[in-house]
Structures are given as structure tokens and as C-alpha cells.
Design a protein around this motif. Sequence first.
Motif, PDB file in Angstrom:
ATOM      1  N   VAL A  79      18.596  -8.168 -14.374  1.00 54.56           N
ATOM      2  CA  VAL A  79      19.609  -8.354 -13.640  1.00 54.56           C
ATOM      3  C   VAL A  79      20.731  -7.611 -14.071  1.00 54.56           C
ATOM      4  N   GLY A  80      21.586  -7.327 -13.052  1.00 61.70           N
ATOM      5  CA  GLY A  80      22.859  -6.519 -13.599  1.00 61.70           C
ATOM      6  C   GLY A  80      23.649  -5.852 -12.485  1.00 61.70           C
ATOM      7  N   ARG A  81      24.811  -5.803 -12.641  1.00 58.99           N
ATOM      8  CA  ARG A  81      25.817  -5.055 -11.412  1.00 58.99           C
ATOM      9  C   ARG A  81      25.023  -3.607 -11.125  1.00 58.99           C
ATOM     10  N   SER A  82      25.590  -3.511  -9.906  1.00 60.05           N
ATOM     11  CA  SER A  82      25.000  -2.110  -9.406  1.00 60.05           C
ATOM     12  C   SER A  82      25.421  -0.942 -10.426  1.00 60.05           C
ATOM     13  N   ASN A  83      24.698   0.089 -10.525  1.00 55.54           N
ATOM     14  CA  ASN A  83      24.894   1.152 -11.472  1.00 55.54           C
ATOM     15  C   ASN A  83      25.103   0.927 -12.873  1.00 55.54           C
ATOM     16  N   VAL A  84      24.591  -0.227 -13.508  1.00 54.02           N
ATOM     17  CA  VAL A  84      24.386  -0.354 -14.797  1.00 54.02           C
ATOM     18  C   VAL A  84      23.251   0.112 -15.690  1.00 54.02           C
ATOM     19  N   GLY A  85      22.250   0.763 -14.695  1.00 55.62           N
ATOM     20  CA  GLY A  85      21.225   1.498 -15.537  1.00 55.62           C
ATOM     21  C   GLY A  85      19.905   0.804 -15.551  1.00 55.62           C
ATOM     22  N   GLU A  87       0.058  -6.665 -18.942  1.00 55.42           N
ATOM     23  CA  GLU A  87       0.064  -7.940 -19.788  1.00 55.42           C
ATOM     24  C   GLU A  87       1.332  -8.739 -19.359  1.00 55.42           C
ATOM     25  N   LEU A  88       2.110  -7.981 -18.369  1.00 53.51           N
ATOM     26  CA  LEU A  88       3.536  -8.824 -18.173  1.00 53.51           C
ATOM     27  C   LEU A  88       3.922  -8.058 -16.945  1.00 53.51           C
ATOM     28  N   ILE A  89       5.089  -8.368 -16.430  1.00 59.88           N
ATOM     29  CA  ILE A  89       5.717  -7.827 -15.166  1.00 59.88           C
ATOM     30  C   ILE A  89       7.288  -7.751 -15.293  1.00 59.88           C
ATOM     31  N   LEU A  90       7.848  -6.699 -15.159  1.00 60.37           N
ATOM     32  CA  LEU A  90       9.353  -6.535 -15.224  1.00 60.37           C
ATOM     33  C   LEU A  90       9.555  -6.709 -13.610  1.00 60.37           C
ATOM     34  N   VAL A  91      10.723  -7.669 -13.185  1.00 62.54           N
ATOM     35  CA  VAL A  91      11.207  -7.730 -12.078  1.00 62.54           C
ATOM     36  C   VAL A  91      12.715  -6.967 -11.979  1.00 62.54           C
ATOM     37  N   ASP A  92      12.660  -5.903 -10.898  1.00 67.53           N
ATOM     38  CA  ASP A  92      13.834  -5.415 -10.968  1.00 67.53           C
ATOM     39  C   ASP A  92      14.628  -6.150  -9.911  1.00 67.53           C
ATOM     40  N   ALA A  93      15.824  -6.763 -10.208  1.00 67.47           N
ATOM     41  CA  ALA A  93      16.531  -7.410  -9.030  1.00 67.47           C
ATOM     42  C   ALA A  93      17.555  -6.405  -8.605  1.00 67.47           C
ATOM     43  N   PRO A  94      18.015  -6.657  -7.297  1.00 66.27           N
ATOM     44  CA  PRO A  94      19.027  -5.706  -6.754  1.00 66.27           C
ATOM     45  C   PRO A  94      20.145  -6.206  -7.601  1.00 66.27           C
ATOM     46  N   GLY A  95      20.963  -4.876  -7.795  1.00 64.95           N
ATOM     47  CA  GLY A  95      22.307  -4.966  -8.389  1.00 64.95           C
ATOM     48  C   GLY A  95      23.280  -5.665  -7.764  1.00 64.95           C
ATOM     49  N   TYR A  96      24.120  -6.617  -8.367  1.00 62.01           N
ATOM     50  CA  TYR A  96      25.142  -7.232  -7.588  1.00 62.01           C
ATOM     51  C   TYR A  96      26.559  -6.736  -7.660  1.00 62.01           C
ATOM     52  N   GLY A  97      27.557  -7.348  -7.011  1.00 64.77           N
ATOM     53  CA  GLY A  97      28.856  -6.905  -7.235  1.00 64.77           C
ATOM     54  C   GLY A  97      29.239  -5.514  -6.521  1.00 64.77           C
ATOM     55  N   TYR A  98      28.328  -5.059  -5.592  1.00 64.49           N
ATOM     56  CA  TYR A  98      28.538  -3.834  -5.161  1.00 64.49           C
ATOM     57  C   TYR A  98      29.457  -4.140  -3.817  1.00 64.49           C
ATOM     58  N   ALA A  99      30.722  -3.534  -3.814  1.00 64.58           N
ATOM     59  CA  ALA A  99      31.986  -3.961  -2.795  1.00 64.58           C
ATOM     60  C   ALA A  99      31.455  -3.722  -1.374  1.00 64.58           C
ATOM     61  N   GLN A 100      30.752  -2.628  -1.065  1.00 67.41           N
ATOM     62  CA  GLN A 100      30.184  -2.106   0.204  1.00 67.41           C
ATOM     63  C   GLN A 100      29.342  -2.940   1.082  1.00 67.41           C
ATOM     64  N   LEU A 144       7.326 -19.849 -11.539  1.00 66.80           N
ATOM     65  CA  LEU A 144       6.975 -20.443 -12.936  1.00 66.80           C
ATOM     66  C   LEU A 144       6.695 -19.341 -13.936  1.00 66.80           C
ATOM     67  N   GLN A 145       6.206 -18.143 -13.576  1.00 65.01           N
ATOM     68  CA  GLN A 145       6.133 -17.076 -14.468  1.00 65.01           C
ATOM     69  C   GLN A 145       6.896 -16.585 -15.121  1.00 65.01           C
ATOM     70  N   CYS A 146       8.556 -16.755 -14.726  1.00 66.49           N
ATOM     71  CA  CYS A 146       9.496 -16.261 -15.332  1.00 66.49           C
ATOM     72  C   CYS A 146       9.824 -16.583 -16.650  1.00 66.49           C
ATOM     73  N   LYS A 147       9.664 -15.766 -17.739  1.00 68.97           N
ATOM     74  CA  LYS A 147       9.818 -16.350 -19.115  1.00 68.97           C
ATOM     75  C   LYS A 147      11.231 -16.007 -19.632  1.00 68.97           C
ATOM     76  N   GLY A 148      11.806 -14.849 -18.834  1.00 65.79           N
ATOM     77  CA  GLY A 148      12.967 -14.608 -19.408  1.00 65.79           C
ATOM     78  C   GLY A 148      13.911 -13.739 -18.570  1.00 65.79           C
ATOM     79  N   MET A 149      15.246 -13.599 -18.974  1.00 66.22           N
ATOM     80  CA  MET A 149      15.889 -12.522 -18.183  1.00 66.22           C
ATOM     81  C   MET A 149      16.584 -11.725 -19.152  1.00 66.22           C
ATOM     82  N   LEU A 150      16.699 -10.234 -18.399  1.00 64.80           N
ATOM     83  CA  LEU A 150      17.428  -9.169 -19.286  1.00 64.80           C
ATOM     84  C   LEU A 150      18.601  -9.222 -18.479  1.00 64.80           C
TER      85      LEU A 150
END
Length: 190
Positions: free
Chosen positions: A29-35, A70-83, A104-110
Motif C-alpha cells: 500500500v502507498g500513495r499514488s506515485n510512490v513506486g 510460494e507467496l502472493i504480492l497484492v498491489d493495492a490502489p494508491g490512495y490520496g490521489y486528488a482527482q 486470512l492469508q495476509c501475513k503482512g503489509m508493505l
Amino acid sequence: MEVKNSQLLTSAFHKEQWPQTDLPEWIMVGRSNVGKSSLINAMCNRKNLAYVGKTPGKTRLLNFFEVNHELILVDAPGYGYAQRNLQTHIDFGKMMEDYFHERLQCKGMLLILDIRRIPNEDDLLMYDFAKHYHVPVTVVLTKCDKLSRSDQNLQVKKICDTLGISGDSCALVSSEKKTGVEEVWNRMMR
């Protein structure tokens, strides 16, 4: 971690669309445009696994990427985008609440932050959201190649003070130069 295989499993808006798997997941997770997309590509050693757009705020779904079976990376939508409109913000909140509450599979957040920016209210809210659901958080500071070493140290202190964490809680990354990527994997695999 040596990534030998990575693929997009699915993109999902509703929980009924989530993949049926028992693999551990790490939500990014992260703001829009953090990479976030660039970081996924660097972590998986692929150029175009995750779409990197020129315009922030394009990701609207949860994108599930399977890594090495072995694992799954879940890319969430960026937040905080003003438009984005109010309904989009409400939908994002519901999607994230469903994910944290039911997956329940969620083991952590980046928590992905641009090292050049101090965490804002949205970042703090997301950090607190994970803590509320007892989801371990790893803070990843991207775009480190844009600052000198001394400026990096100053920014890390400011960011950590804002989040109320210690300086060694952050992984510093440059997706462009692929530095710090192994440290992110190591923190996830602890």
C-alpha cells in the motif's frame, strides 16, 4: 530471495474475485506515485509484470501476483490521489476493510513511502489500519537514489519520528538501481 517465476493471478474489486489459494500474502500500500508497481517489478526481476503508468491513480483493483508458487504480492490502489471522486474513496476504504478483515492469508503489509515525502494523514491512517487488524508492517522507502546519503538519513529520521518507529524499521530501496530489494525480501521472510 531468488525469483524464478512470477505472474499476475487476477485483478479483483470484490472479495468474490479474490484468488482461491492458501499462499501467504503481503499487501503493498502507498500513495499514488510512490513506486509500488516499479517495486513489484524490481522484486520479481521483471520489467513489465506490474503496469507502471505515467499518470498516478490508475490502479483501481487489488492485483494479486504469485511469486515462485510460494507467496502472493497484492498491489493495492494508491490512495490520496486528488482527482478521484468521493465514491472512489469510499469504495477504496470498503475494499481495504474487506481485505484486512477477511483475508486470512495476509501475513503482512508493505507500507511504501517516497523517501522524499513525510508521511501524511492518509499514510498514518493506513499504518494505523494495519495495526488495528494486527497486520505486521514493513516500511519501504522508495526512490532513495534521488537523495544523497546524508539527505536519506535526515529523511529517514523525519519519517520514523512521524510514524513513531525506530530508524532500523525501514528498508531503503531504489527500484531503478535495484538496491535494497533483497532487504525487503529478507524482512518479509522473517
